[in-house]
Motif scaffolding. Structure first.
Motif, mmCIF file in Angstrom:
data_model
loop_
_atom_site.group_PDB
_atom_site.id
_atom_site.type_symbol
_atom_site.label_atom_id
_atom_site.label_comp_id
_atom_site.label_asym_id
_atom_site.label_seq_id
_atom_site.Cartn_x
_atom_site.Cartn_y
_atom_site.Cartn_z
ATOM 1 N N THR A 173 5.185 -19.407 0.838
ATOM 2 C CA THR A 173 4.448 -18.437 1.659
ATOM 3 C C THR A 173 4.042 -17.276 0.771
ATOM 4 O OG1 THR A 173 6.235 -16.959 2.391
ATOM 5 C CG2 THR A 173 5.977 -19.021 3.623
ATOM 6 N N HIS A 174 2.941 -16.616 1.144
ATOM 7 C CA HIS A 174 2.478 -15.431 0.412
ATOM 8 C C HIS A 174 2.223 -14.313 1.409
ATOM 9 C CE1 HIS A 174 2.027 -18.013 -3.030
ATOM 10 N NE2 HIS A 174 1.177 -18.795 -2.381
ATOM 11 N N SER A 175 2.894 -13.194 1.225
ATOM 12 C CA SER A 175 2.695 -12.058 2.117
ATOM 13 C C SER A 175 2.227 -10.849 1.329
ATOM 14 C CB SER A 175 3.994 -11.682 2.837
ATOM 15 O OG SER A 175 4.428 -12.725 3.669
ATOM 16 N N VAL A 176 1.457 -10.024 2.019
ATOM 17 C CA VAL A 176 1.023 -8.736 1.473
ATOM 18 C C VAL A 176 1.330 -7.696 2.540
ATOM 19 C CG1 VAL A 176 -1.032 -7.367 0.908
ATOM 20 C CG2 VAL A 176 -0.784 -9.693 -0.002
ATOM 21 N N HIS A 177 1.880 -6.565 2.137
ATOM 22 C CA HIS A 177 2.248 -5.508 3.091
ATOM 23 C C HIS A 177 1.857 -4.193 2.432
ATOM 24 C CE1 HIS A 177 5.872 -3.728 5.613
ATOM 25 N NE2 HIS A 177 4.809 -2.960 5.685
ATOM 26 N N ARG A 178 0.793 -3.579 2.953
ATOM 27 C CA ARG A 178 0.315 -2.333 2.322
ATOM 28 C C ARG A 178 0.267 -1.204 3.334
ATOM 29 N NH1 ARG A 178 -4.093 -5.679 -0.494
ATOM 30 N NH2 ARG A 178 -2.893 -6.614 -2.195
ATOM 31 N N THR A 196 6.578 -15.304 -1.614
ATOM 32 C CA THR A 196 6.201 -14.161 -2.445
ATOM 33 C C THR A 196 5.744 -13.027 -1.528
ATOM 34 O OG1 THR A 196 3.817 -14.611 -2.686
ATOM 35 C CG2 THR A 196 5.310 -15.794 -4.174
ATOM 36 N N VAL A 197 6.175 -11.807 -1.835
ATOM 37 C CA VAL A 197 5.831 -10.657 -0.984
ATOM 38 C C VAL A 197 5.386 -9.508 -1.882
ATOM 39 C CG1 VAL A 197 6.640 -9.076 0.800
ATOM 40 C CG2 VAL A 197 7.672 -11.361 0.625
ATOM 41 N N GLU A 198 4.144 -9.091 -1.709
ATOM 42 C CA GLU A 198 3.683 -7.910 -2.444
ATOM 43 C C GLU A 198 3.724 -6.705 -1.523
ATOM 44 O OE1 GLU A 198 -0.589 -7.461 -3.830
ATOM 45 O OE2 GLU A 198 0.014 -5.554 -2.931
ATOM 46 N N LEU A 199 4.412 -5.673 -1.980
ATOM 47 C CA LEU A 199 4.534 -4.434 -1.219
ATOM 48 C C LEU A 199 3.788 -3.339 -1.948
ATOM 49 C CD1 LEU A 199 6.315 -3.515 1.274
ATOM 50 C CD2 LEU A 199 6.898 -5.743 0.388
ATOM 51 N N GLN A 200 2.842 -2.695 -1.286
ATOM 52 C CA GLN A 200 2.217 -1.510 -1.890
ATOM 53 C C GLN A 200 2.215 -0.434 -0.814
ATOM 54 O OE1 GLN A 200 -1.848 -1.866 -3.285
ATOM 55 N NE2 GLN A 200 -1.698 0.002 -4.503
ATOM 56 N N VAL A 201 3.116 0.528 -0.946
ATOM 57 C CA VAL A 201 3.307 1.480 0.157
ATOM 58 C C VAL A 201 2.431 2.722 0.012
ATOM 59 C CG1 VAL A 201 5.645 0.714 0.723
ATOM 60 C CG2 VAL A 201 5.319 2.527 -0.980
ATOM 61 N N HIS A 202 1.660 2.795 -1.068
ATOM 62 C CA HIS A 202 0.792 3.965 -1.256
ATOM 63 C C HIS A 202 -0.618 3.457 -1.607
ATOM 64 C CE1 HIS A 202 0.829 8.308 -1.465
ATOM 65 N NE2 HIS A 202 0.104 8.289 -2.566
ATOM 66 N N ALA A 203 -1.097 2.538 -0.784
ATOM 67 C CA ALA A 203 -2.314 1.795 -1.139
ATOM 68 C C ALA A 203 -3.602 2.523 -0.781
ATOM 69 C CB ALA A 203 -2.296 0.421 -0.481
ATOM 70 N N GLN A 204 -3.494 3.614 -0.024
ATOM 71 C CA GLN A 204 -4.628 4.506 0.266
ATOM 72 C C GLN A 204 -5.688 3.941 1.225
ATOM 73 O OE1 GLN A 204 -4.609 7.859 -1.607
ATOM 74 N NE2 GLN A 204 -2.574 6.982 -1.359
ATOM 75 N N TYR A 205 -6.096 2.683 1.056
ATOM 76 C CA TYR A 205 -7.304 2.243 1.773
ATOM 77 C C TYR A 205 -7.086 1.885 3.229
ATOM 78 C CZ TYR A 205 -5.758 -2.648 1.334
ATOM 79 O OH TYR A 205 -5.067 -3.826 1.436
ATOM 80 N N GLY A 206 -5.845 1.543 3.614
ATOM 81 C CA GLY A 206 -5.636 1.152 5.011
ATOM 82 C C GLY A 206 -4.318 0.428 5.177
ATOM 83 N N TYR A 207 -3.922 0.196 6.451
ATOM 84 C CA TYR A 207 -2.704 -0.581 6.730
ATOM 85 C C TYR A 207 -3.092 -2.048 6.753
ATOM 86 C CZ TYR A 207 1.731 -1.968 8.674
ATOM 87 O OH TYR A 207 2.964 -2.547 8.835
ATOM 88 N N ASP A 208 -2.469 -2.827 5.917
ATOM 89 C CA ASP A 208 -2.934 -4.197 5.717
ATOM 90 C C ASP A 208 -1.723 -5.126 5.598
ATOM 91 O OD1 ASP A 208 -4.563 -6.346 5.152
ATOM 92 O OD2 ASP A 208 -5.223 -5.633 3.177
ATOM 93 N N VAL A 209 -1.595 -6.057 6.535
ATOM 94 C CA VAL A 209 -0.482 -7.005 6.504
ATOM 95 C C VAL A 209 -1.064 -8.417 6.523
ATOM 96 C CG1 VAL A 209 1.398 -7.976 7.893
ATOM 97 C CG2 VAL A 209 1.277 -5.520 7.522
ATOM 98 N N ARG A 210 -0.706 -9.204 5.529
ATOM 99 C CA ARG A 210 -1.234 -10.582 5.453
ATOM 100 C C ARG A 210 -0.076 -11.555 5.292
ATOM 101 N NH1 ARG A 210 -5.681 -9.495 0.692
ATOM 102 N NH2 ARG A 210 -6.262 -7.433 1.429
#
Ligand code: ISE
Length: 345
Positions: free
Chosen positions: A152-157, A224-238
């Protein structure tokens, strides 16, 4: 239990006031009766605007007051444990915001106290389990047409990190959502983990951002989980599930459907809005979680499908193991078993 649950909300920050507004908007079988916050002005203002009868400046006083039948805890993470403990002592059903506690030691203590209680009282607010998108992913995976799950691949921004927190908070406060929901989706526990990072953003000094987490479950699936908590552009969960015969993913920016916004194609551009934080993105999940909790509490149960005390302990143990990997220069680390964690301390 009466047929109308008098609910008290402790904490009137972002999540406490969100839960209070959802209750005030109407949840069958529940009434917002009291709010508590050390910031008295804020508590009074919220109570007045939503018609809650009582205000407390100390959550423990509310728990012991006899004025409420059930409690929602939405204070900063390190303050969860003593309030949960007070609810268990007072025999009050409690919905505690995630994480149950920031350390495995505290979470294990709460699980032991809960085990000793005469009835199940504790639910932990991992709301993604109630999100229509994640539920659809799980149903499709369970149906089996796509074959076995392989990765699985997750993104949490997030737009902006909470100030004053370090790199470990990215794991213990933010990634805990994936650490909870991925085993719930896959049906297997996380058994070993590894933390990694590369070039850090120059926009935030307090923590390493972004971070990459690798989680292996007991079936060998790699998450795999990518966390970017200061991503600026928006709240994005994939989230994408890679199976033997195909992949399944959450739709892009699903909150747009709820917010009634459009994806606009114009002048050689494709434009869509992002939510600024998790509340619009997971609005349906928070409402469904609250409704399920109220219904179950009135029936003397904890809600089916919600995170239990043990689920929440497991999540904190995995998060703590990831922080161990972080401090061990990204070594792969085995996650201790719950029985061992519960025996310690
Ligand atoms: C916050 O506490 C949440 O629960 C959000 O869902 C998450 O995206 C955010 O990173 C956390 O800080």
């Amino acid at each position: 239990m009466a047929d109308l649950l008098r609910i008290g909300v402790i904490g009137t920050g972002v999540m406490g006031s969100d839960h209070a507004h959802n209750l005030a908007r109407g949840v069958r079988g529940a009434v917002l009766t009291a709010v508590a916050d050390a910031a008295q002005d804020r508590a009074e203002a919220l109570a007045q605007s939503l018609g809650a009868a009582r205000v407390f400046t100390d959550g423990s006083d509310m728990i012991r007051s006899g004025a409420v039948d059930a409690v929602i805890i939405a204070v900063p993470d390190p303050l969860h444990a003593p309030l949960v403990e007070a609810c268990l002592e007072a025999d009050l059903p409690v919905l505690c915001e995630k994480p149950l506690a920031p350390t495995a030691g505290e979470a294990a203590r709460l699980v032991r106290l809960h085990d000793a209680a005469p009835r199940p009282l504790l639910t932990v607010g991992f709301m993604r389990r109630f999100d229509p998108g994640y539920r659809a992913l799980r149903a499709r995976l369970e149906a089996g047409a796509d074959g076995a799950l392989l990765m699985t691949h997750s993104v949490h921004r997030n737009v902006e990190a909470y100030p004053g927190q370090d790199s470990s908070a990215t794991v213990t406060n933010s990634a805990v959502h994936e650490i909870d929901v991925l085993p719930w989706l896959a049906g297997h526990e996380i058994v070993s983990v590894q933390w990694a990072c590369g070039r850090p953003s120059s926009l935030i000094a307090e923590r390493h951002d972004p971070q990459l987490l690798l989680l292996w479950d007991s079936a060998g699936v790699l998450h795999t989980v990518e966390l970017q908590v200061h991503a600026q552009y928006g709240y994005d969960v994939r989230c994408e599930l890679v199976c033997e015969r195909g992949t399944i993913e959450l739709p892009a920016v699903p909150s747009l459907v709820e917010a009634d916004e459009l994806v606009v194609n114009t002048q050689l551009r494709r434009q869509a809005a992002y939510p600024a934080d998790w509340r619009p993105r997971f609005a349906a999940a928070y409402r469904a979680e609250l409704a399920a909790w109220v219904e179950a509490t009135l029936a003397g149960r904890i809600p089916a499908g919600a995170a239990t005390a043990r689920d929440a302990l497991r999540t904190t143990v995995v998060a703590e193991t990831l922080v161990r990997s972080m401090t061990a220069d990204g070594a792969r680390v085995e996650v201790p078993g719950l029985d061992d964690v519960l025996k310690e301390g």
